[in-house]
Each structure stands twice: as structure tokens, then as C-alpha cells.
Motif scaffolding. Structure first.
Motif, PDB file in Angstrom:
ATOM      1  N   UNK A  46      -6.273 -27.579 -16.273  1.00 57.54           N
ATOM      2  CA  UNK A  46      -7.009 -28.489 -15.377  1.00 57.54           C
ATOM      3  C   UNK A  46      -6.529 -29.920 -15.523  1.00 57.54           C
ATOM      4  N   UNK A  47      -6.389 -30.598 -14.379  1.00 55.77           N
ATOM      5  CA  UNK A  47      -6.096 -32.026 -14.396  1.00 55.77           C
ATOM      6  C   UNK A  47      -7.377 -32.767 -14.025  1.00 55.77           C
ATOM      7  N   UNK A  48      -8.176 -32.078 -13.192  1.00 51.85           N
ATOM      8  CA  UNK A  48      -9.410 -32.681 -12.690  1.00 51.85           C
ATOM      9  C   UNK A  48     -10.287 -31.503 -12.257  1.00 51.85           C
ATOM     10  N   UNK A  49     -11.531 -31.443 -12.695  1.00 55.30           N
ATOM     11  CA  UNK A  49     -12.324 -30.254 -12.371  1.00 55.30           C
ATOM     12  C   UNK A  49     -12.739 -30.232 -10.904  1.00 55.30           C
ATOM     13  N   UNK A  50     -13.261 -31.331 -10.404  1.00 50.52           N
ATOM     14  CA  UNK A  50     -13.748 -31.337  -9.027  1.00 50.52           C
ATOM     15  C   UNK A  50     -14.843 -30.290  -8.864  1.00 50.52           C
ATOM     16  N   UNK A  51     -15.288 -30.093  -7.641  1.00 47.54           N
ATOM     17  CA  UNK A  51     -16.371 -29.124  -7.407  1.00 47.54           C
ATOM     18  C   UNK A  51     -15.882 -27.699  -7.631  1.00 47.54           C
ATOM     19  N   UNK A  52     -14.587 -27.457  -7.385  1.00 45.98           N
ATOM     20  CA  UNK A  52     -14.063 -26.089  -7.442  1.00 45.98           C
ATOM     21  C   UNK A  52     -14.066 -25.520  -8.863  1.00 45.98           C
ATOM     22  N   UNK A  53     -13.642 -26.353  -9.824  1.00 44.87           N
ATOM     23  CA  UNK A  53     -13.539 -25.867 -11.202  1.00 44.87           C
ATOM     24  C   UNK A  53     -14.723 -26.326 -12.059  1.00 44.87           C
ATOM     25  N   UNK A  54     -15.768 -26.750 -11.427  1.00 45.31           N
ATOM     26  CA  UNK A  54     -16.902 -27.283 -12.172  1.00 45.31           C
ATOM     27  C   UNK A  54     -17.425 -26.256 -13.180  1.00 45.31           C
ATOM     28  N   UNK A  55     -17.633 -26.691 -14.409  1.00 47.56           N
ATOM     29  CA  UNK A  55     -18.191 -25.797 -15.441  1.00 47.56           C
ATOM     30  C   UNK A  55     -17.157 -24.921 -16.102  1.00 47.56           C
TER      31      UNK A  55
ATOM     32  N   UNK B 145       0.279 -32.304   0.968  1.00 44.53           N
ATOM     33  CA  UNK B 145       0.047 -33.049   2.213  1.00 44.53           C
ATOM     34  C   UNK B 145      -0.725 -34.341   1.914  1.00 44.53           C
ATOM     35  N   UNK B 146      -0.648 -35.306   2.798  1.00 45.33           N
ATOM     36  CA  UNK B 146      -1.369 -36.570   2.611  1.00 45.33           C
ATOM     37  C   UNK B 146      -2.853 -36.289   2.414  1.00 45.33           C
ATOM     38  N   UNK B 147      -3.456 -36.976   1.464  1.00 41.81           N
ATOM     39  CA  UNK B 147      -4.894 -36.811   1.211  1.00 41.81           C
ATOM     40  C   UNK B 147      -5.197 -35.794   0.119  1.00 41.81           C
ATOM     41  N   UNK B 148      -4.212 -34.937  -0.251  1.00 45.74           N
ATOM     42  CA  UNK B 148      -4.456 -33.913  -1.282  1.00 45.74           C
ATOM     43  C   UNK B 148      -4.059 -34.432  -2.661  1.00 45.74           C
ATOM     44  N   UNK B 149      -4.786 -33.940  -3.710  1.00 41.00           N
ATOM     45  CA  UNK B 149      -4.426 -34.222  -5.096  1.00 41.00           C
ATOM     46  C   UNK B 149      -4.279 -32.893  -5.819  1.00 41.00           C
ATOM     47  N   UNK B 150      -3.428 -32.858  -6.847  1.00 43.43           N
ATOM     48  CA  UNK B 150      -3.399 -31.611  -7.638  1.00 43.43           C
ATOM     49  C   UNK B 150      -4.650 -31.539  -8.517  1.00 43.43           C
ATOM     50  N   UNK B 151      -5.267 -30.357  -8.613  1.00 41.42           N
ATOM     51  CA  UNK B 151      -6.431 -30.182  -9.499  1.00 41.42           C
ATOM     52  C   UNK B 151      -6.020 -29.540 -10.818  1.00 41.42           C
ATOM     53  N   UNK B 152      -4.961 -28.724 -10.741  1.00 35.88           N
ATOM     54  CA  UNK B 152      -4.489 -28.068 -11.967  1.00 35.88           C
ATOM     55  C   UNK B 152      -3.035 -27.691 -11.800  1.00 35.88           C
ATOM     56  N   UNK B 153      -2.420 -27.406 -12.967  1.00 36.49           N
ATOM     57  CA  UNK B 153      -1.039 -26.916 -12.891  1.00 36.49           C
ATOM     58  C   UNK B 153      -0.857 -25.759 -13.863  1.00 36.49           C
ATOM     59  N   UNK B 154       0.244 -25.054 -13.662  1.00 38.47           N
ATOM     60  CA  UNK B 154       0.618 -23.988 -14.581  1.00 38.47           C
ATOM     61  C   UNK B 154       2.097 -24.216 -14.844  1.00 38.47           C
ATOM     62  N   UNK B 155       2.430 -24.757 -16.019  1.00 35.81           N
ATOM     63  CA  UNK B 155       3.802 -25.209 -16.252  1.00 35.81           C
ATOM     64  C   UNK B 155       4.109 -26.319 -15.255  1.00 35.81           C
ATOM     65  N   UNK B 156       5.204 -26.166 -14.500  1.00 38.81           N
ATOM     66  CA  UNK B 156       5.492 -27.214 -13.527  1.00 38.81           C
ATOM     67  C   UNK B 156       5.085 -26.815 -12.102  1.00 38.81           C
ATOM     68  N   UNK B 157       4.310 -25.733 -11.991  1.00 40.54           N
ATOM     69  CA  UNK B 157       3.834 -25.298 -10.667  1.00 40.54           C
ATOM     70  C   UNK B 157       2.457 -25.903 -10.391  1.00 40.54           C
ATOM     71  N   UNK B 158       2.246 -26.396  -9.173  1.00 33.34           N
ATOM     72  CA  UNK B 158       0.901 -26.878  -8.808  1.00 33.34           C
ATOM     73  C   UNK B 158       0.027 -25.639  -8.619  1.00 33.34           C
ATOM     74  N   UNK B 159      -0.976 -25.493  -9.480  1.00 35.00           N
ATOM     75  CA  UNK B 159      -1.788 -24.270  -9.435  1.00 35.00           C
ATOM     76  C   UNK B 159      -2.984 -24.416  -8.504  1.00 35.00           C
ATOM     77  N   UNK B 160      -3.452 -25.651  -8.303  1.00 30.32           N
ATOM     78  CA  UNK B 160      -4.587 -25.850  -7.393  1.00 30.32           C
ATOM     79  C   UNK B 160      -4.490 -27.240  -6.782  1.00 30.32           C
ATOM     80  N   UNK B 161      -4.917 -27.348  -5.525  1.00 28.58           N
ATOM     81  CA  UNK B 161      -4.889 -28.654  -4.855  1.00 28.58           C
ATOM     82  C   UNK B 161      -6.187 -28.841  -4.070  1.00 28.58           C
ATOM     83  N   UNK B 162      -6.507 -30.097  -3.787  1.00 29.45           N
ATOM     84  CA  UNK B 162      -7.744 -30.352  -3.048  1.00 29.45           C
ATOM     85  C   UNK B 162      -7.646 -31.635  -2.234  1.00 29.45           C
ATOM     86  N   UNK B 163      -8.268 -31.593  -1.074  1.00 28.70           N
ATOM     87  CA  UNK B 163      -8.570 -32.823  -0.347  1.00 28.70           C
ATOM     88  C   UNK B 163     -10.073 -32.754  -0.121  1.00 28.70           C
TER      89      UNK B 163
END
Ligand code: XMP
Length: 484
Positions: free
Chosen positions: A84-93, A112-130
Motif C-alpha cells: 500500500x502507498x495510500x489506503x483510500x476508501x478501497x483499502x480501508x482497514x 490517466x490525469x487525475x489518478x494516483x497509484x494506491x499500491x504497487x507490487x514490485x515495479x507494477x502499479x497494483x491499484x490506482x484511483x481517481x
């Protein structure tokens, strides 16, 4: 929570018609980098619906909203760690690192513009959110058991992000279904063919709750059922479930048509045709009927819808395939929104015994597809006895509920044996025991040797005419579960 699965080419139309609280874009085997791969119209993204893209769905979301997806050098398949880089509502708890399951080639390189990565796995973006547009993407699969917290992620999306409430309960479903059936049928009468299986039985029970004895059920003994099955199932229908059931003893009709038939497909066709004839005879005798009840489930409905669009060949599901066309009955399919586990829950709520609700699947053509070569009364009796021993031993080992199926097969060969001082030259039975989630793939079960030993000893000692037992160790694919 109520959900429907729709093919991508209907997504916009359905989004307008159903007004969903949110949409999950599923994974799939294609690549968004390939020209002609499934896409959604731009207008779909403009509707402001909460979106969760999974694997292909995430890549599609990224590409469609202006990000970049690149083909991977190699496929990543299996366990990975979601950091996790940031829990946000998706990974809450959820913990900072947990195991997830990946299966992908391509990956999202630029968001895409407006999205941030929420988590990664190695160098792969594992989750993103806007979060401002409530759009999320997961490179891994939250729906598989190997992904930890997978259900929680889906729950967070549905409850916290989409604002869904959990009101799609078994009780609510039963009440709504009964009210709808009662309103639709009015004073008319309905007919239901019972197979002895869970789906047709639950469908009949629901309709019976709605219209009482204006529902008549037909249960056919095709002579190909297991030991004592006809009598015990009929008794259960009548005495425990209080259904009005006509039992039709049609074994002779089926067996005489099967004489000398050894080709598996011919057997299946003959049995299917004869079933329709028997059913039609009964329907005629009953006179004025307007509705036909079917235990069609949601997977049957999905399988009958083409993924690629209306022009592709449509597979018709087996529950409807062979029904009489000239009877002109209107269909009632009360389970067409449910999956098998939901049907079982409905059955239990309606008062069915757990042992009935959790019955193993049994094929329509019955023991005929478990007797290789021609089906005769004598061979049916042999198989019934052997199969009953298998059922008893699996039950007493406490294994029945954990398995998809366990049964005996009678082979068209004889082998030499010795019993006491006598030479024997008798039949061989095969034992088939598999686990499966949906019957589409299956694995043979590593049964304890003691259970195998008991089954083998009992069959050879108690069933005169079988002197050898073998164990089938073929998975599906390449084998099928049934031998024919
Ligand atoms: P196979 O043998 O194709 O079977 O691996 C997959 C699952 O389907 C069941 N089966 C049938 N069920 N009518 C049915 O209702 C049929 O004709 C039929 N043939 C196979 C089989 O028992 C297994 O669970």
C-alpha cells in the motif's frame, strides 16, 4: 447485493436501463494493446458511475481515460505482494502489505490525469484511483481465494464507494419471487418437471408457495436412477415438501429404447427424446395448463448470451434445449437471477433438508452414461449395488459434502480373479471421485488409502459380478467427469 453480469457491448444500454450504483469491469484474456479488443463507448465513461476495473478492466480504464498501457515482457502469474502507498476508501482497514493473485501480461505504465497509484507490487502499479470521479483499478484479482482481503476490497467498493446496502437477502428474494409468481399466474395452472436435483426442486417449492396445488409436478423414473432413488426422492417431495407430484414409472420405455445401444451420444439423445415424450403424455393428461416451471440458473442465462455480440453463435443451455416446442407454455424461471450457492440457501430457507440441498450433481441420462457399452437391467443392478457402497463409504468417511461427485462406473471388460479356491472372470468397476467448483474443470481426489481399501473390499465381496475395482486418476481436462 444485487448484481448482473452484462457483455461489454451492452454496457452503455444497460447502464442507462438499469441505473446501477456502480460497475465492475471484469478481467479477461484479451489485451487492450490489440486492435479490436473489447472496448466501451466514450459515453459510458461520461455517465459518472463509480467504476472498479479489474486486470483487463483496469487497463481498459487507464487506456480509455488517457493513460498508457504497455505489453509486458513476460506474463506475471501467481502470488504477489500488494504494497500500500495510500489506503483510500478501497483499502480501508487493510494491512500495509498483503498477498494478492496476479495474472497479466500488459501493465499500466502511465496513469490517466487525475489518478494516483494506491499500491504497487514490485515495479507494477497494483491499484490506482481517481477518488473525485470514483474510478478505481486493480491489477490483481480480488475475486480469487488466494488474494487476501479480496472480499473486503469488493465490499469497500460496493458499500463505501457505491453506497450499496445489503438488502438482497435470501428472505427478501423469496418474498419478492413469491409475490411476482402469484401475480403473474393468477388463477392459471402450472407444470414442473422435477429431476430430483436441487434446482428444479427449489424452483417448484417457490412456485408452490405462490400458487399451491395449482402447480403439478412430474417426476419420471427413467429406470436409470440410483439405488432406491425414485422412491426416496418421491417420498421426500410429497411428505416433506408437500408438493403435488405425479410419479411416472417409465423405466421399461427407456430401457427398451436403449437395447443394444452402446454409442454415448446415441444413448443421450434417446434418453432426452424419451423424456420429452413421457413429459408430453403427462401434460396432455392434465389438460389446461398455462405455465411451465424451469430451474434455470444465472450461469445458464449467462452461457446463453454471447460475449462477442449478437452475431456470434449462441450456446443454448441444456435446461431448455430439449423441451417440447408445440406445448406453447409460458416459462416461469424463478431462479434465473441466482447462482448455485444462492439456490441452496433459498432451498434451506424454504425448509429443505440439508442433505437434499447439498446433493451431488447427477446427470440427466443417469446410470446409462456410467455403464460403458449397452445398458441392460442386469448391468444396471450391478452398478446400483456398487454405487450404493461408494455412497455409504464416502458418507461415513464424512467426505460427501466436500466433493463435487463420487460414484462408480461399470466398465465393458472382464478380468480374471480368485475367490476362495475358485477362479472368477467378472466385471471391473471404476471409482470416480472429483472436486470441482463448477463442473467445468475438476481434479481427482487423493482419497485416504483406507477409504479406497474399504470401498474396493466391499464391492468385490458384496457385489456378485464385480471382481476388480480401479481408481480413475484423470483430471478434467483432459478427461471429463462422467465416462460417457
Ligand atoms: P462432464 O462429464 O461433462 O460433466 O465433465 C460435468 C458435470 O455435468 C454433469 N453432467 C450432466 N448433467 N445432464 C446434466 O444435468 C447431463 O446430460 C449431464 N452430463 C454430465 C456431470 O455429472 C458433471 O457434474
Amino acid at each position: 447485493m444485487y448484481c448482473e453480469i452484462v457483455p461489454y457491448w451492452q454496457a452503455l444500454e444497460k447502464a442507462e436501463a438499469l441505473c446501477p450504483r456502480g460497475v465492475i469491469l471484469s478481467g479477461g484474456p484479451d489485451s487492450v494493446c490489440r486492435t479490436g479488443s473489447p472496448e466501451l463507448p466514450a459515453a459510458f465513461y461520461d455517465r459518472g458511475l463509480p467504476l472498479l476495473g479489474i486486470c483487463y478492466g483496469m487497463q481498459l480504464l487507464a487506456k480509455s481515460l488517457g493513460g498508457t498501457v504497455v505489453p509486458g515482457n513476460q506474463r506475471e502469474f501467481g502470488k504477489a505482494t500488494n504494497e500500500l502507498m495510500e489506503a483510500g476508501a478501497l483499502f480501508d482497514g487493510m494491512p500495509a502489505r498483503f498477498q494478492v493473485w496476479m495474472s497479466h501480461g500488459d501493465r499500466v505504465e502511465a496513469l490517466p490525469a487525475g489518478f494516483r497509484p494506491l499500491s504497487r507490487s514490485g515495479d507494477v502499479i497494483a491499484a490506482m484511483a481517481d477518488e473525485s470521479r470514483k474510478a478505481y483499478g486493480l491489477q490483481f484479482h480480488p475475486e480469487v481465494v488466494h488474494t487476501h482481503n479480496g472480499l473486503k476490497i469488493l465490499e469497500n467498493f460496493l458499500v463505501r464507494i457505491c453506497g450499496c446496502s445489503r438488502d438482497w437477502t435470501t428472505t427478501a428474494f423469496i418474498e419478492t419471487a413469491i409475490a411476482e409468481i402469484a401475480a403473474r399466474v393468477g388463477d392459471a395452472r402450472a407444470l414442473c418437471g422435477l429431476s430430483g436435483g436441487v434446482d428444479s426442486s427449489v424452483a417448484a417449492l417457490l412456485v408452490h408457495r405462490a400458487i399451491g396445488d395449482r402447480l403439478t409436478c412430474v417426476f419420471v423414473d427413467n429406470g436409470l436412477l440410483r439405488k432406491n432413488e425414485y422412491a426416496s426422492v418421491l417420498q421426500n417431495y410429497r411428505e416433506r415438501l408437500h408438493l403435488k407430484v405425479i410419479g411416472v414409472d417409465a423405466g421399461d420405455r427407456f430401457l427398451s429404447r436403449l437395447t443394444d445401444v452402446d454409442d454415448p451420444e446415441s444413448k443421450r439423445k434417446i434418453i432426452g427424446e424419451e423424456f420429452i415424450r413421457v413429459f408430453e403424455d403427462q401434460a396432455r393428461k392434465l389438460g389446461e395448463l398455462r405455465f411451465l416451471v424451469q430451474g434455470t440458473l444465472y450461469p445458464d442465462v449467462i452461457e446463453s448470451t454471447s460475449v462477442r455480440g449478437p452475431s456470434a453463435t449462441i450456446k443454448s443451455h441444456h435446461n431448455v434445449g430439449g423441451l417440447p416446442t408445440d406445448m406453447q407454455l409460458e416459462m416461469i424461471e424463478p431462479l434465473r437471477e441466482l447462482f448455485k450457492d444462492e439456490v441452496r440457501r433459498v432451498g434451506e430457507k424454504l425448509g429443505m433438508d440439508a442433505s437434499f440441498v447439498h446433493r451431488q450433481p447427477f446427470p440427466g441420462p443417469g446410470l446409462a452414461v456410467r455403464i460403458l457399452g449397452p445398458v441392460t437391467r442386469q448391468r444396471l443392478d450391478l452398478l446400483r449395488e456398487a454405487d450404493a457402497i461408494v455412497q455409504e463409504e464416502m458418507e461415513s468417511a464424512g467426505l460427501t459434502r466436500q466433493l463435487w461427485q463420487s460414484f462408480a462406473v461399470l466398465l465393458p471388460v472382464r478380468s480374471v480373479g480368485v475367490m476362495g479356491d475358485d477362479r472368477t472372470y467378472e466385471n471391473v468397476a471404476a471409482l470416480r471421485v472429483v472436486t470441482s467448483v463448477d463442473g467445468m474443470t475438476a481434479d481427482w481426489v487423493r482419497l485416504p488409502f483406507e477409504v479406497l481399501e474399504r470401498i474396493s473390499n466391499r464391492i468385490v465381496n458384496e457385489v456378485r459380478g464385480i471382481n476388480r475395482v480401479v481408481y480413475d486418476i484423470t483430471s478434467k481436462p483432459p478427461g471429463t467427469i462422467e465416462w460417457e
